[in-house]
Design an enzyme around this catalytic site. Sequence first.
Site, short mmCIF file in Angstrom:
data_model
loop_
_atom_site.label_atom_id
_atom_site.label_comp_id
_atom_site.label_asym_id
_atom_site.label_seq_id
_atom_site.Cartn_x
_atom_site.Cartn_y
_atom_site.Cartn_z
N ASP A 31 -9.89 3.67 -4.14
CA ASP A 31 -10.58 2.49 -3.63
C ASP A 31 -11.99 2.33 -4.19
O ASP A 31 -12.71 3.31 -4.37
CB ASP A 31 -10.69 2.55 -2.10
CG ASP A 31 -9.34 2.41 -1.43
OD1 ASP A 31 -9.18 2.94 -0.33
OD2 ASP A 31 -8.45 1.77 -2.00
N GLU A 37 1.04 8.96 -9.84
CA GLU A 37 2.32 9.04 -10.56
C GLU A 37 2.32 8.20 -11.83
O GLU A 37 3.34 7.62 -12.22
CB GLU A 37 3.48 8.64 -9.64
CG GLU A 37 3.60 9.55 -8.42
CD GLU A 37 4.73 9.17 -7.49
OE1 GLU A 37 5.80 8.74 -7.99
OE2 GLU A 37 4.55 9.29 -6.27
N ASP A 70 0.82 -1.21 0.00
CA ASP A 70 0.00 0.00 0.00
C ASP A 70 0.86 1.26 0.00
O ASP A 70 2.08 1.19 -0.07
CB ASP A 70 -0.95 -0.06 1.20
CG ASP A 70 -2.32 0.53 0.92
OD1 ASP A 70 -2.44 1.38 0.02
OD2 ASP A 70 -3.29 0.13 1.59
N TRP A 79 -2.71 3.55 -5.66
CA TRP A 79 -3.93 4.33 -5.93
C TRP A 79 -3.93 4.99 -7.30
O TRP A 79 -4.62 6.00 -7.51
CB TRP A 79 -4.16 5.37 -4.84
CG TRP A 79 -3.91 4.90 -3.45
CD1 TRP A 79 -4.15 3.66 -2.95
CD2 TRP A 79 -3.37 5.67 -2.37
NE1 TRP A 79 -3.79 3.60 -1.63
CE2 TRP A 79 -3.30 4.82 -1.24
CE3 TRP A 79 -2.94 6.98 -2.25
CZ2 TRP A 79 -2.82 5.25 -0.01
CZ3 TRP A 79 -2.45 7.40 -1.02
CH2 TRP A 79 -2.40 6.54 0.09
N GLY A 80 -3.13 4.52 -8.23
CA GLY A 80 -3.09 5.11 -9.56
C GLY A 80 -2.32 6.41 -9.63
O GLY A 80 -2.41 7.13 -10.64
#
Length: 535
Positions: free
Chosen positions: A220, A202, A165, A199-200
């Site tokens: 999420d 960069e 994460d 989390w998508g």
Amino acid sequence: MRNRAPRSRPLRAVFAALTLVAGTMFGLAVSAPAHALGNGLALTPQMGWNDWNAFGCNVSEALVKQTADIIVSSGMKDAGYQYVNIDDCWMTGSRDGGGNLVPDPAKFPDGISGTAAYVHGKGLKLGIYESAGTATCAGYPGSLNHEQADANSFAAWGVDYLKYDNCNNQGISAQTRYTAMRNALANTGRPIVYSLCNWGQESVWTWGAGVGNSWRTTGDISANYTSMLSIFHSNVSLAQYAGPGGWNDPDMLEVGNGMSFTEDRSELSLWAEMAAPLISGTDLRSATPATLSLYTNKDVVAVDQDSLGKQGTEIASAGGADVLAKPLANGDVAVVLFNENASAQTISTTASAIGISSASSYTLNNLWSHVLTSTTGTISASVPGHGSVMYRVSHGSGSSTGTTHPLIGASSNRCLDVSNGSTTPGTQLEIWDCNGGSNQAYTLTAAGELRTLNGTLCLDANGQGTTAGTKVITWNCNGQSNQKWNVNPDGSISGAQSGLCLDVTGGNVPAGNVNGTLIELWGCNGGANQQWRLG
């Protein structure tokens, strides 16, 4: 993971998406990276289960073991699901004196190694969770600057999968932090699938393939249609970056967590079409037969797991009528017709549009109902609101008309049955455990009949009834309209005369799906108790 992202995360995700679009529109160099990780893992998308969506921090050894048992007994293992993944909150609040992570002894009395041994004994694999920051999203010790020590622990415990994460990341570049753990995992010598969960941010899809086996492309997911639809929109445009060993990850499946059966089926159809990891996020111990019928559909899973490794692309999207096409290794093409809107609409495409090579005729294999039809090129279906129809398109002609099959109800996983094999006209149909008897075999004729008991009797709307609650019985075949049935693309079977659907009475609740539950006509509503597939 319900990640605690910085407040600026949505803007970053939007900026990344706009950058990708701009590069495409204005001819900038936006190209897919080489799949350079080379650990030999996840050559097809990962399949398994994760506890977070259903349980949050309430993870335990007992839960993991019980879930492993269910994955085996439910048929999910046979369908391809193999990873049993522990999410956040599995450890104590501090490291030991040697700087090592410590499994919570109350939650995991046998430790992670003992839990892994149990899961391995079931022929499955164990996954674990950490964060590329100073703390996990729930506040437990993170792996930043402890990468090798933690990777060594995971390997020693027998871990097969790491979900990594992004919380408490100290503003350090994701690529730097995630590469450090990649190297640490490689140094252990143990094959561990590496799932990036940043989390998508960069534009992870542009570099993820050299670092991990999958990468989250979005924030999420939540257990509602709006969330699922938004994540689909974000992920579907990234097909060029996915391939064997590295996959776009639109987050865990919410199938079984509160969406309608129609919406659940759309999510699984779309995720399979997008070659996404299929990681269940529900409590499998209490999953209904309807939910399990979705997870264990081997034809749909085969599209996700196809060895060609192509993510499906959206070839049309107008007014919320979406068409996706995914080339398959044997030359077939998987097609999803997805209706984003609340009301039913007809969605159409053609064989040439989906890219299948030219032929005089094509077979459409409906992957949810298993009904075969033929076409000379047009692919079209009436798709319910929020629903999807999924076909495998191949060369040649094929039809289920004239063939004999059991009809299996999605809400019960039981067969449409003539009670006790009675040959007496007027016997009301029921559901019963499938047993291969002639009283559970049905032939769809060119006239629209459903004949049973070796073709001697027809399914019949009692008294030519056209109101909800009309009994469905057997009767001598007579060619009347109350014995004509439409086997619909959405998996329902409706009376040609009444327009009402073949319905397991009260089957919208588990108690309504026991042996002997009677069949009637009812208004078509998309419920699992009105969905049928050919066995």
